[in-house]
Design a protein around this motif. Sequence first.
Motif, PDB file in Angstrom:
ATOM      1  N   ILE A   1      45.655  23.931  43.019  1.00 42.86           N
ATOM      2  CA  ILE A   1      47.020  23.443  42.835  1.00 42.86           C
ATOM      3  C   ILE A   1      47.268  23.156  41.356  1.00 42.86           C
ATOM      4  N   VAL A   2      48.382  23.661  40.863  1.00 42.24           N
ATOM      5  CA  VAL A   2      48.792  23.434  39.480  1.00 42.24           C
ATOM      6  C   VAL A   2      49.978  22.464  39.496  1.00 42.24           C
ATOM      7  N   LYS A   3      49.873  21.396  38.698  1.00 41.81           N
ATOM      8  CA  LYS A   3      50.894  20.347  38.715  1.00 41.81           C
ATOM      9  C   LYS A   3      51.440  20.063  37.318  1.00 41.81           C
ATOM     10  N   ILE A   4      52.530  19.293  37.297  1.00 40.98           N
ATOM     11  CA  ILE A   4      53.100  18.813  36.048  1.00 40.98           C
ATOM     12  C   ILE A   4      52.185  17.728  35.481  1.00 40.98           C
ATOM     13  N   PRO A   5      51.807  17.802  34.204  1.00 35.68           N
ATOM     14  CA  PRO A   5      51.059  16.692  33.595  1.00 35.68           C
ATOM     15  C   PRO A   5      52.029  15.554  33.280  1.00 35.68           C
TER      16      PRO A   5
ATOM     17  N   TRP B   1      60.587  -2.185  32.156  1.00 33.53           N
ATOM     18  CA  TRP B   1      61.092  -0.815  32.220  1.00 33.53           C
ATOM     19  C   TRP B   1      60.104   0.148  31.568  1.00 33.53           C
ATOM     20  N   GLY B   2      60.408   1.412  31.723  1.00 36.11           N
ATOM     21  CA  GLY B   2      59.551   2.427  31.127  1.00 36.11           C
ATOM     22  C   GLY B   2      60.018   3.818  31.503  1.00 36.11           C
ATOM     23  N   ASN B   3      59.175   4.813  31.196  1.00 39.41           N
ATOM     24  CA  ASN B   3      59.504   6.212  31.446  1.00 39.41           C
ATOM     25  C   ASN B   3      58.314   6.953  32.048  1.00 39.41           C
ATOM     26  N   LEU B   4      58.610   7.833  32.982  1.00 38.57           N
ATOM     27  CA  LEU B   4      57.629   8.784  33.496  1.00 38.57           C
ATOM     28  C   LEU B   4      58.041  10.142  32.946  1.00 38.57           C
ATOM     29  N   GLN B   5      57.145  10.757  32.150  1.00 38.42           N
ATOM     30  CA  GLN B   5      57.502  11.998  31.479  1.00 38.42           C
ATOM     31  C   GLN B   5      56.533  13.124  31.799  1.00 38.42           C
TER      32      GLN B   5
ATOM     33  N   ALA C   1      57.719  16.450  27.159  1.00 41.78           N
ATOM     34  CA  ALA C   1      58.409  15.171  26.922  1.00 41.78           C
ATOM     35  C   ALA C   1      59.749  15.056  27.640  1.00 41.78           C
ATOM     36  N   THR C   2      59.900  15.727  28.779  1.00 43.19           N
ATOM     37  CA  THR C   2      61.107  15.566  29.584  1.00 43.19           C
ATOM     38  C   THR C   2      60.830  14.583  30.715  1.00 43.19           C
ATOM     39  N   GLY C   3      61.880  13.894  31.171  1.00 47.16           N
ATOM     40  CA  GLY C   3      61.723  12.919  32.234  1.00 47.16           C
ATOM     41  C   GLY C   3      61.413  13.563  33.579  1.00 47.16           C
ATOM     42  N   VAL C   4      60.623  12.856  34.392  1.00 47.26           N
ATOM     43  CA  VAL C   4      60.298  13.312  35.741  1.00 47.26           C
ATOM     44  C   VAL C   4      61.032  12.393  36.714  1.00 47.26           C
TER      45      VAL C   4
ATOM     46  N   PHE D   1      66.411  10.889  34.417  1.00 46.69           N
ATOM     47  CA  PHE D   1      65.793  11.035  33.101  1.00 46.69           C
ATOM     48  C   PHE D   1      64.348  10.523  33.089  1.00 46.69           C
ATOM     49  N   GLY D   2      63.821  10.203  34.263  1.00 47.92           N
ATOM     50  CA  GLY D   2      62.459   9.709  34.346  1.00 47.92           C
ATOM     51  C   GLY D   2      62.315   8.227  34.054  1.00 47.92           C
ATOM     52  N   ARG D   3      63.418   7.503  33.949  1.00 50.70           N
ATOM     53  CA  ARG D   3      63.371   6.084  33.605  1.00 50.70           C
ATOM     54  C   ARG D   3      63.277   5.216  34.858  1.00 50.70           C
ATOM     55  N   TYR D   4      62.674   4.049  34.697  1.00 50.13           N
ATOM     56  CA  TYR D   4      62.650   3.064  35.774  1.00 50.13           C
ATOM     57  C   TYR D   4      62.892   1.687  35.168  1.00 50.13           C
ATOM     58  N   ARG D   5      63.373   0.760  35.979  1.00 45.94           N
ATOM     59  CA  ARG D   5      63.669  -0.588  35.483  1.00 45.94           C
ATOM     60  C   ARG D   5      63.638  -1.561  36.651  1.00 45.94           C
ATOM     61  N   ASP D   6      63.175  -2.793  36.364  1.00 44.32           N
ATOM     62  CA  ASP D   6      63.210  -3.859  37.357  1.00 44.32           C
ATOM     63  C   ASP D   6      63.253  -5.192  36.617  1.00 44.32           C
ATOM     64  N   THR D   7      63.593  -6.263  37.343  1.00 44.36           N
ATOM     65  CA  THR D   7      63.585  -7.606  36.767  1.00 44.36           C
ATOM     66  C   THR D   7      62.678  -8.497  37.590  1.00 44.36           C
ATOM     67  N   TRP D   8      62.209  -9.575  36.951  1.00 46.36           N
ATOM     68  CA  TRP D   8      61.190 -10.427  37.575  1.00 46.36           C
ATOM     69  C   TRP D   8      61.294 -11.824  36.983  1.00 46.36           C
TER      70      TRP D   8
END
Length: 195
Positions: free
Chosen positions: A101-105, A126-130, A135-138, A165-172
């Motif tokens: 299986i070949v996947k996105i790194p 918050w952060g990004n999964l790329q 360097a594009t968002g997943v 855009f591959g971004r995530y965010r939460d509050t705590w």
Amino acid sequence: TNTTTIRVLQQVENPNLTISISPTIVPIQSDVTITGHLIGAASPTPVTLYLSRPDNSTTSTHVTTDSAGGYSYTFKPDRIGVWQAQAHWEGHGTSAIESFIVKIPTSLSIVAFPSQATYGTTISVWGNLQNSANATGVSGKPVLIAYTIDNLTWTALTTVETTSFGRYRDTWIPDVGTYRLRASFPGDFQAMESN
């Protein structure tokens, strides 16, 4: 003068052509090595490797066994999905079909703000999964946010899904203490895991 060519193929009673692939899960454009043995035939012997891509197109390449009957071929797959490989020997030996299986790194970041606050303050995480290859968002992937106080035990805080855009965010709103936070993506059929 006319000439002609003939080929004489070696026949054996029980030809055994093996195949193995390493690694079986790999980021796109990373090395995959196919190895195997042709047992019961003289060496060197030409062996054909057939590769089936995820879009069902097929390519072939030729390798030659060494003095011990072994062969090896390394390449970089260029498409995401399930690949299949099979070895064939013209003396009528065919290996099993092996898959990989070949996947996105991926790469994953995390930020918490503010880094110091009084009790009752809302902390933004918050952060990004790329795709680390370009360097594009997943998008549409679950990211688990966890924390530790003692650097030994990690406690799940929440799971959020990445945006287009591959971004995530939460509050705590944490209790009093000093915390370390981490984000992790467990990986799936399309993308490699990341922490």
